[in-house]
Design a protein around this motif. Structure first.
Motif, short mmCIF file in Angstrom:
data_model
loop_
_atom_site.label_atom_id
_atom_site.label_comp_id
_atom_site.label_asym_id
_atom_site.label_seq_id
_atom_site.Cartn_x
_atom_site.Cartn_y
_atom_site.Cartn_z
N ARG A 75 34.65 35.15 36.48
CA ARG A 75 33.87 34.48 37.53
C ARG A 75 34.65 34.31 38.83
N SER A 76 35.82 34.92 38.89
CA SER A 76 36.65 34.77 40.09
C SER A 76 36.06 35.59 41.25
N THR A 77 36.51 35.26 42.46
CA THR A 77 36.02 36.01 43.63
C THR A 77 36.48 37.47 43.55
N GLY A 78 37.67 37.70 42.98
CA GLY A 78 38.17 39.08 42.82
C GLY A 78 37.26 39.90 41.92
N ALA A 79 36.84 39.30 40.80
CA ALA A 79 35.95 40.01 39.87
C ALA A 79 34.61 40.32 40.53
N GLU A 80 34.08 39.33 41.23
CA GLU A 80 32.78 39.54 41.90
C GLU A 80 32.88 40.63 42.97
N SER A 81 34.01 40.63 43.69
CA SER A 81 34.20 41.63 44.75
C SER A 81 34.25 43.04 44.17
N TYR A 82 35.00 43.22 43.07
CA TYR A 82 35.10 44.56 42.49
C TYR A 82 33.78 44.99 41.83
N PRO A 89 41.98 43.91 33.30
CA PRO A 89 41.32 43.98 34.61
C PRO A 89 40.75 42.61 34.94
N ILE A 90 40.47 42.38 36.21
CA ILE A 90 40.06 41.04 36.66
C ILE A 90 38.75 40.58 36.02
N VAL A 141 45.07 35.07 43.98
CA VAL A 141 46.11 34.83 42.97
C VAL A 141 45.68 35.39 41.62
N ARG A 142 44.41 35.24 41.28
CA ARG A 142 43.91 35.72 39.98
C ARG A 142 44.01 37.24 39.89
N LEU A 143 43.70 37.92 40.98
CA LEU A 143 43.83 39.38 41.00
C LEU A 143 45.28 39.80 40.79
#
Length: 255
Positions: free
Chosen positions: A235-242, A228-229, A217-219
């Motif tokens: 600290r979201s999972t989207g930010a960590e993934s990118y 950008p995320i 949802v955050r992405l």
């Protein structure tokens, strides 16, 4: 010399623009100098990086029609190390206006050649179709990164994209390589996502990035805030993934 990566998939809604925005931002966050080029007439990468696409004097459209220089089309974003060549709806008519131009497949490449040495990475967001804008992006790029959504029809259309890439390599850009595939919109709660990943791994003879981008949802929210995320929710999972994807891209030594 900077690495030029085109992010392409003619299938819409696969996370292509999300990947262009957030990979660019995370590369810049890690200290790399990045130029993002938006070649999609929707201009979503432009607005997703906080630039008002309706208030622009020069965009990739003016650049491709030789109405401005590449330096005149550059926009400094509010994010450190990240510049943008923006796009807006004007670009939708470029296909027709380029019809009579000689060597129209090389317009973007000839412009980017002037400044590519100023950047570590040039990221090109392609439109969701295999048109002249996409061909220009593929002719400019060293590699193509293909986002694939974890859904039932993931492989549909991929063979067409791979065929286009091989044609461009054969006729226009002999150095073009496939950067790899990145899975997007992964939902760990469904068996389908897992099956799609396995299916692609078994059927594609190309690099598949270890990082898998989750459905988030955050992405989805971040672009509406022009962020950008990694700036919207660091600290979201989207930010960590990118961030992990950016590290993988930086660490590639075989390209």
């Amino acid at each position: 010399m900077g690495r030029i990566i085109a992010i392409a998939n003619q299938k819409g809604g696969v996370g292509k623009t999300t990947t262009a925005i957030n990979l660019s931002a995370c590369l810049a966050e890690s200290g790399k100098k990045v130029l993002t080029i938006d070649t999609d007439p929707q201009g979503n990468t432009t607005s997703g990086l906080g630039v008002d696409k309706d208030e622009l004097k020069n965009t990739v459209y003016e650049l491709m029609l030789d109405e401005c220089t590449i330096k005149e089309s550059l926009v400094k974003t509010e994010f450190e190390n990240l510049d943008l060549i923006p796009s807006n709806v004007n670009l939708a008519g470029a296909e027709i206006e380029l019809l009579g131009i000689n060597e129209k497949e090389y317009i973007l490449k000839n412009a980017v050649d002037y400044i590519k040495d100023d950047y570590d990475f040039v990221i090109i967001d392609c439109p969701p179709s295999l048109n002249m804008l996409t061909v220009n992006a593929l002719t400019t790029a060293n590699t193509v990164l293909v986002p694939i959504q974890c859904e039932y029809y993931a492989l549909e259309g991929l063979s067409q994209l791979l065929h286009t890439i091989s044609l461009v390599k054969e006729r226009l850009n002999e150095n073009l390589q496939i950067e790899g595939v990145v899975f997007t919109m992964y939902d760990a709660r469904t068996n389908l996502s897992l099956q799609v990943v396995e299916n692609v791994k078994n059927n594609l003879d190309t690099t598949i990035y270890k990082t898998i981008i989750p459905r988030s949802v955050r992405l989805a929210e971040a672009p509406s805030h022009g962020l950008p995320i990694n700036k919207y929710d660091s600290r979201s999972t989207g930010a960590e993934s990118y961030r992990m994807l950016a590290k993988e891209v930086i660490d590639r030594k075989d390209l």
